[in-house]
Design a protein around this motif. Structure first.
Motif, PDB file in Angstrom:
ATOM      1  N   LYS A   5       0.765  -1.205   0.046  1.00 14.88           N
ATOM      2  CA  LYS A   5      -0.072  -0.038   0.105  1.00 14.88           C
ATOM      3  C   LYS A   5       0.879   1.260   0.090  1.00 14.88           C
ATOM      4  CE  LYS A   5      -3.666   2.373   2.687  1.00 14.88           C
ATOM      5  NZ  LYS A   5      -4.399   2.040   3.835  1.00 14.88           N
ATOM      6  N   ARG A   6       1.923   1.188   0.901  1.00 16.11           N
ATOM      7  CA  ARG A   6       2.903   2.401   1.002  1.00 16.11           C
ATOM      8  C   ARG A   6       3.565   2.596  -0.501  1.00 16.11           C
ATOM      9  NH1 ARG A   6       5.138   0.861   5.127  1.00 16.11           N
ATOM     10  NH2 ARG A   6       7.200   0.004   4.369  1.00 16.11           N
ATOM     11  N   ASP A   7       4.058   1.646  -1.005  1.00 17.12           N
ATOM     12  CA  ASP A   7       4.550   1.701  -2.436  1.00 17.12           C
ATOM     13  C   ASP A   7       3.662   2.292  -3.415  1.00 17.12           C
ATOM     14  OD1 ASP A   7       7.164   0.572  -1.349  1.00 17.12           O
ATOM     15  OD2 ASP A   7       6.581  -1.332  -2.023  1.00 17.12           O
ATOM     16  N   ILE A   8       2.420   1.929  -3.401  1.00 17.11           N
ATOM     17  CA  ILE A   8       1.352   2.280  -4.395  1.00 17.11           C
ATOM     18  C   ILE A   8       1.109   3.822  -4.321  1.00 17.11           C
ATOM     19  CG2 ILE A   8      -0.957   2.352  -5.104  1.00 17.11           C
ATOM     20  CD1 ILE A   8      -1.031  -0.669  -4.277  1.00 17.11           C
ATOM     21  N   ILE A   9       1.256   4.414  -2.901  1.00 20.59           N
ATOM     22  CA  ILE A   9       0.887   5.796  -2.651  1.00 20.59           C
ATOM     23  C   ILE A   9       2.044   6.579  -3.126  1.00 20.59           C
ATOM     24  CG2 ILE A   9       0.574   7.329  -0.727  1.00 20.59           C
ATOM     25  CD1 ILE A   9      -0.895   5.405   0.643  1.00 20.59           C
ATOM     26  N   ASP A  10       3.625   5.821  -2.807  1.00 21.53           N
ATOM     27  CA  ASP A  10       4.692   6.478  -3.224  1.00 21.53           C
ATOM     28  C   ASP A  10       4.637   6.976  -4.656  1.00 21.53           C
ATOM     29  OD1 ASP A  10       7.353   7.602  -2.885  1.00 21.53           O
ATOM     30  OD2 ASP A  10       8.072   5.779  -3.463  1.00 21.53           O
ATOM     31  N   PHE A  11       4.257   5.514  -5.340  1.00 16.80           N
ATOM     32  CA  PHE A  11       4.355   5.591  -6.914  1.00 16.80           C
ATOM     33  C   PHE A  11       3.368   6.742  -7.477  1.00 16.80           C
ATOM     34  CE2 PHE A  11       2.809   4.141 -11.032  1.00 16.80           C
ATOM     35  CZ  PHE A  11       3.789   4.167 -11.917  1.00 16.80           C
ATOM     36  N   THR A  12       2.224   6.393  -6.839  1.00 14.62           N
ATOM     37  CA  THR A  12       1.197   7.412  -7.258  1.00 14.62           C
ATOM     38  C   THR A  12       1.416   8.983  -7.196  1.00 14.62           C
ATOM     39  OG1 THR A  12      -0.636   5.948  -6.827  1.00 14.62           O
ATOM     40  CG2 THR A  12      -1.226   7.913  -7.213  1.00 14.62           C
ATOM     41  N   TYR A  13       2.102   9.405  -5.879  1.00 15.98           N
ATOM     42  CA  TYR A  13       2.275  10.503  -5.840  1.00 15.98           C
ATOM     43  C   TYR A  13       3.499  11.118  -6.634  1.00 15.98           C
ATOM     44  CZ  TYR A  13       3.810  14.469  -2.737  1.00 15.98           C
ATOM     45  OH  TYR A  13       4.259  15.943  -2.786  1.00 15.98           O
ATOM     46  N   CYS A  14       4.394  10.284  -6.748  1.00 15.24           N
ATOM     47  CA  CYS A  14       5.698  10.708  -7.689  1.00 15.24           C
ATOM     48  C   CYS A  14       5.161  10.851  -9.098  1.00 15.24           C
ATOM     49  CB  CYS A  14       6.759   9.699  -7.652  1.00 15.24           C
ATOM     50  SG  CYS A  14       7.523   9.845  -5.835  1.00 15.24           S
ATOM     51  N   PHE A  15       4.088  10.117  -9.574  1.00 15.15           N
ATOM     52  CA  PHE A  15       3.678   9.981 -10.864  1.00 15.15           C
ATOM     53  C   PHE A  15       3.261  11.309 -11.105  1.00 15.15           C
ATOM     54  CE2 PHE A  15       0.511   9.304 -14.213  1.00 15.15           C
ATOM     55  CZ  PHE A  15       1.132   8.764 -15.260  1.00 15.15           C
ATOM     56  N   ALA A 102       4.874  10.276   0.554  1.00 11.32           N
ATOM     57  CA  ALA A 102       5.919   9.725  -0.371  1.00 11.32           C
ATOM     58  C   ALA A 102       7.413   9.542   0.114  1.00 11.32           C
ATOM     59  CB  ALA A 102       5.705  10.545  -1.634  1.00 11.32           C
ATOM     60  N   ASN A 103       8.323   8.949  -0.531  1.00 11.19           N
ATOM     61  CA  ASN A 103       9.667   8.811  -0.170  1.00 11.19           C
ATOM     62  C   ASN A 103      10.261  10.189  -0.949  1.00 11.19           C
ATOM     63  OD1 ASN A 103      12.592   8.442  -0.578  1.00 11.19           O
ATOM     64  ND2 ASN A 103      12.273   6.525  -0.099  1.00 11.19           N
ATOM     65  N   PHE A 104      10.728  11.061  -0.022  1.00 12.03           N
ATOM     66  CA  PHE A 104      11.291  12.359  -0.702  1.00 12.03           C
ATOM     67  C   PHE A 104      12.337  12.149  -1.899  1.00 12.03           C
ATOM     68  CE2 PHE A 104      13.539  16.526  -0.408  1.00 12.03           C
ATOM     69  CZ  PHE A 104      12.373  17.154  -0.993  1.00 12.03           C
ATOM     70  N   LYS A 105      13.227  11.194  -1.569  1.00 15.12           N
ATOM     71  CA  LYS A 105      14.312  10.955  -2.479  1.00 15.12           C
ATOM     72  C   LYS A 105      13.615  10.499  -3.898  1.00 15.12           C
ATOM     73  CE  LYS A 105      18.276  10.078   0.445  1.00 15.12           C
ATOM     74  NZ  LYS A 105      19.237   9.154   0.823  1.00 15.12           N
ATOM     75  N   HIS A 106      12.591   9.873  -3.860  1.00 10.56           N
ATOM     76  CA  HIS A 106      11.806   9.425  -5.044  1.00 10.56           C
ATOM     77  C   HIS A 106      11.406  10.791  -5.822  1.00 10.56           C
ATOM     78  CE1 HIS A 106      11.274   5.142  -3.489  1.00 10.56           C
ATOM     79  NE2 HIS A 106      12.485   5.395  -3.671  1.00 10.56           N
ATOM     80  N   VAL A 107      10.814  11.605  -4.930  1.00 11.45           N
ATOM     81  CA  VAL A 107      10.135  13.069  -5.452  1.00 11.45           C
ATOM     82  C   VAL A 107      11.241  13.866  -6.366  1.00 11.45           C
ATOM     83  CG1 VAL A 107       8.911  15.084  -4.870  1.00 11.45           C
ATOM     84  CG2 VAL A 107       8.507  12.976  -3.783  1.00 11.45           C
ATOM     85  N   VAL A 108      12.414  14.054  -5.358  1.00 10.39           N
ATOM     86  CA  VAL A 108      13.401  14.662  -6.007  1.00 10.39           C
ATOM     87  C   VAL A 108      13.996  14.119  -7.488  1.00 10.39           C
ATOM     88  CG1 VAL A 108      15.854  15.595  -5.503  1.00 10.39           C
ATOM     89  CG2 VAL A 108      14.303  15.749  -3.859  1.00 10.39           C
ATOM     90  N   PHE A 109      14.166  12.841  -7.457  1.00 13.46           N
ATOM     91  CA  PHE A 109      14.693  12.096  -8.584  1.00 13.46           C
ATOM     92  C   PHE A 109      13.618  12.421  -9.812  1.00 13.46           C
ATOM     93  CE2 PHE A 109      14.429   8.074 -11.271  1.00 13.46           C
ATOM     94  CZ  PHE A 109      15.861   8.313 -11.783  1.00 13.46           C
ATOM     95  N   THR A 110      12.329  12.340  -9.460  1.00 14.36           N
ATOM     96  CA  THR A 110      11.334  12.540 -10.445  1.00 14.36           C
ATOM     97  C   THR A 110      11.594  14.085 -11.101  1.00 14.36           C
ATOM     98  OG1 THR A 110       9.622  11.124  -9.258  1.00 14.36           O
ATOM     99  CG2 THR A 110       8.929  12.520 -10.915  1.00 14.36           C
ATOM    100  N   SER A 111      11.699  14.979  -9.995  1.00 14.87           N
ATOM    101  CA  SER A 111      12.101  16.284 -10.573  1.00 14.87           C
ATOM    102  C   SER A 111      13.232  16.195 -11.512  1.00 14.87           C
ATOM    103  CB  SER A 111      12.176  17.332  -9.360  1.00 14.87           C
ATOM    104  OG  SER A 111      11.177  17.362  -8.883  1.00 14.87           O
TER     105      SER A 111
END
Length: 385
Positions: A5-15, A102-111
């Protein structure tokens, strides 16, 4: 199940974050027709609002104190921004509220990925002749290229923020990387002649290298206090400079970088400052380049721009967010992040991207910091950045 569930939320947020950044960054380029593409900017905003609200409902693990805090901050922010620019602020606040999911590092990587995609498309288009390269002759006969963006300064801003993303994600930085980045910085300077950002990026690259090279482990108390309040300090400093220039333009003209202080003076005289902001049709370089019959009136100083556009209430909330973010970075002893935030605090005196999500994902750390602080106090534990 919880991990899934956490991974789904993280992926959706980053997407949805990546989609929002990509669309809004494309709007700063000549890859699209801005008059028709603006509908996609609106679509990205409404899509973000819907998805983020659904994510909040889907996630039932938000701490009660955080929920109470959010229920106060969100209505107050909406009340404080009665201007025509209120929608981006609502999106901003929702991204901040949901950031802790979300995992903030994933967010920054997405940026970083989104910015590099747009940058690559611009440069490829310019060198193949499919995208225009606007050429300007500025003061002192300087030749400046836009390289596929709406104005010559944009690509240097993109490069500076990409440096922030890259350094944040990297544990170590080699001397070879420093040389490569400095070379790219100089190459961009040759094409765009953007002097201030060139000097700032050079100092920043060196500072990050030294921080990572010598493994700084602590900061003395006087410096800690200064860093915690670095954003309000920079805001006050920029207001003071603005006031000095307004009282005696001739004396302070040497600080009037590309008429930044003059535009600030004009905006203060015309619009003033109030609690809940002012409805202003800002004409920046993008709009002015496309239609030079318009009157350029944009304020590049982030602090002054937010204060005039959104008012005292929202400006105060923003400064509170920045204090909390820096406190959190210091608590986590993340000296790379501290260096990035301190550099950006100074940078925002001359540029207006402090609340522009296409560039500045670090403002999302306000929500991340709130949530982790509450979890620490409840002894639940928090995630290292």
């Amino acid at each position: 199940m919880l991990v899934k569930k956490r991974d789904i939320i993280d992926f959706t947020y980053c997407f949805i974050w990546g989609f929002y950044v990509l669309i809004n960054e494309l709007n700063y380029t000549l890859l699209v027709d801005q008059s028709s593409f603006s509908i996609w900017v609106q679509v990205s905003r409404y899509t973000a609002i819907i998805v983020l609200l659904l994510l909040t409902l889907f996630n039932n693990t938000i701490p009660l104190r955080y929920g109470i805090l959010v229920s106060i901050v969100v209505p107050l922010t909406i009340y404080a921004t009665r201007t025509i620019y209120s929608l981006p602020i609502i999106v901003l606040v929702l991204f901040i509220v949901c950031a802790q999911q979300a995992n903030f590092k994933h967010v920054v990587f997405t940026s970083l990925v989104a910015q590099l995609i747009v940058l690559a498309l611009c440069l490829l288009g310019v060198f193949t002749g499919t995208v225009r390269d606007l050429v300007y002759t500025a003061e002192e006969g300087r030749i400046r290229h836009s390289l596929g963006y709406n104005y010559a300064t944009y690509i240097s801003k993109v490069f500076l923020f990409c440096l922030c993303y890259y350094f944040f994600l990297r544990k170590k930085v080699s001397l070879f990387e420093v040389i490569i980045f400095e070379g790219l910085n100089y190459l961009i300077f040759i094409y765009t002649n953007t002097r201030t950002v060139f000097y700032l990026a050079s100092i920043f690259i060196l500072a990050i290298y030294l921080v990572k090279r010598f493994n700084i482990s602590d900061i003395k108390q006087p410096l800690k206090s200064l860093l915690v309040f670095v954003y309000p300090i920079c805001a006050v400093f920029s207001f003071w400079i603005q006031r000095m220039y307004s009282s005696d333009p001739a004396k302070w003209s040497f600080l009037n970088l590309n008429n930044r202080l003059l535009m600030g003076k004009n905006a203060l005289l015309e619009y003033g400052i109030n609690l809940r902001g002012t409805n202003i049709i800002w004409v920046g370089m993008t709009a002015y380049t496309r239609n030079n019959l318009l009157t350029y009136n944009y304020v590049d100083n982030s602090y002054l721009y937010v204060l005039i556009t959104y008012g005292v209430i929202f400006f105060s909330i923003l400064m509170l967010f920045e204090i909390i973010i820096m406190q959190y970075a210091i608590h986590e002893k993340n000296f790379t992040l501290i260096t990035i935030l301190a550099m950006l605090a100074g940078y925002f005196i001359i540029e207006s991207q402090i609340i522009d999500l296409a560039y500045n994902p670090f403002i999302l750390l306000a929500g991340y910091s709130f949530s982790n602080t509450i979890r620490r106090r409840k002894k639940v534990g928090s995630t290292k950045l």
